[in-house]
Design a protein around this motif. Structure first.
Motif, short mmCIF file in Angstrom:
data_model
loop_
_atom_site.label_atom_id
_atom_site.label_comp_id
_atom_site.label_asym_id
_atom_site.label_seq_id
_atom_site.Cartn_x
_atom_site.Cartn_y
_atom_site.Cartn_z
N ALA A 129 37.56 18.16 -35.50
CA ALA A 129 37.00 18.76 -34.18
C ALA A 129 37.75 19.12 -33.41
N ALA B 154 39.41 22.34 -34.36
CA ALA B 154 38.61 23.51 -34.06
C ALA B 154 38.14 24.04 -32.61
N SER C 125 36.75 32.70 -38.04
CA SER C 125 38.05 32.32 -38.45
C SER C 125 39.14 32.86 -37.79
N PRO D 242 31.05 32.46 -40.65
CA PRO D 242 31.66 31.70 -39.31
C PRO D 242 33.02 32.39 -38.76
N ARG E 242 38.51 27.90 -40.73
CA ARG E 242 37.33 28.25 -40.05
C ARG E 242 36.78 26.80 -39.50
N PRO E 243 35.88 26.84 -38.51
CA PRO E 243 35.89 25.60 -37.80
C PRO E 243 35.45 24.26 -38.69
N GLN E 244 34.88 24.48 -39.81
CA GLN E 244 34.67 23.51 -40.47
C GLN E 244 35.59 22.88 -41.30
N ASP E 245 36.96 23.69 -41.48
CA ASP E 245 37.87 23.45 -42.16
C ASP E 245 39.04 22.23 -41.59
#
Length: 126
Positions: A84, A87, A27, A25, A78-81
């Motif tokens: 929303a 991100a 970062s 993904p 990363r977006p999932q960290d």
């Protein structure tokens, strides 16, 4: 090669191939200043745009007890960290923009400093 060592090598190879197939993904390295209201966030943004040192400002003003002592450093994310809204601000905005904000999240208002962006790598590119 003993069967135990061969099995271990095979498992390692399978894990490496699975990681490659999943891709990587996007970062970025991110620092933030977290405050409780938009007026404070606008003030932080104005100070940064006027040339204030972001890290010093984060240490002095940020309400984030974890990152404030580190100059607001969230590390590489990363977006999932992250939530929303953060991100989206980091990964969907202008890729050339280093200072972003204010960004609203469940924690308050953030002013972000984004550096060292790395794009996503699709599985076929790995």
């Amino acid at each position: 090669v003993s069967s135990g060592l061969g099995a271990m090598l095979l498992r390692s190879l399978v894990l490496l191939l699975a990681a490659a197939a999943a891709g990587r993904p996007p970062s970025a390295r991110v620092r933030h200043v977290l405050v409780h209201d938009k007026k404070q966030a606008d003030s932080v943004l104005a100070e940064v745009k006027a040339g204030a040192n972001f890290e010093s400002l984060a240490r002095r003003v940020s309400k984030c007890k974890t990152t404030a002592p580190k100059g607001g450093d969230l590390g590489r994310i990363r977006p999932q960290d992250v939530v929303a809204d953060l991100a989206a601000a980091v990964f969907e905005g202008d890729a050339q923009q280093e200072i972003v904000g204010p960004v609203t999240s469940p924690f308050g208002y953030h002013v972000l400093k984004i550096t060292d962006r790395k794009p996503a790598i699709a599985d076929k590119e790995l």
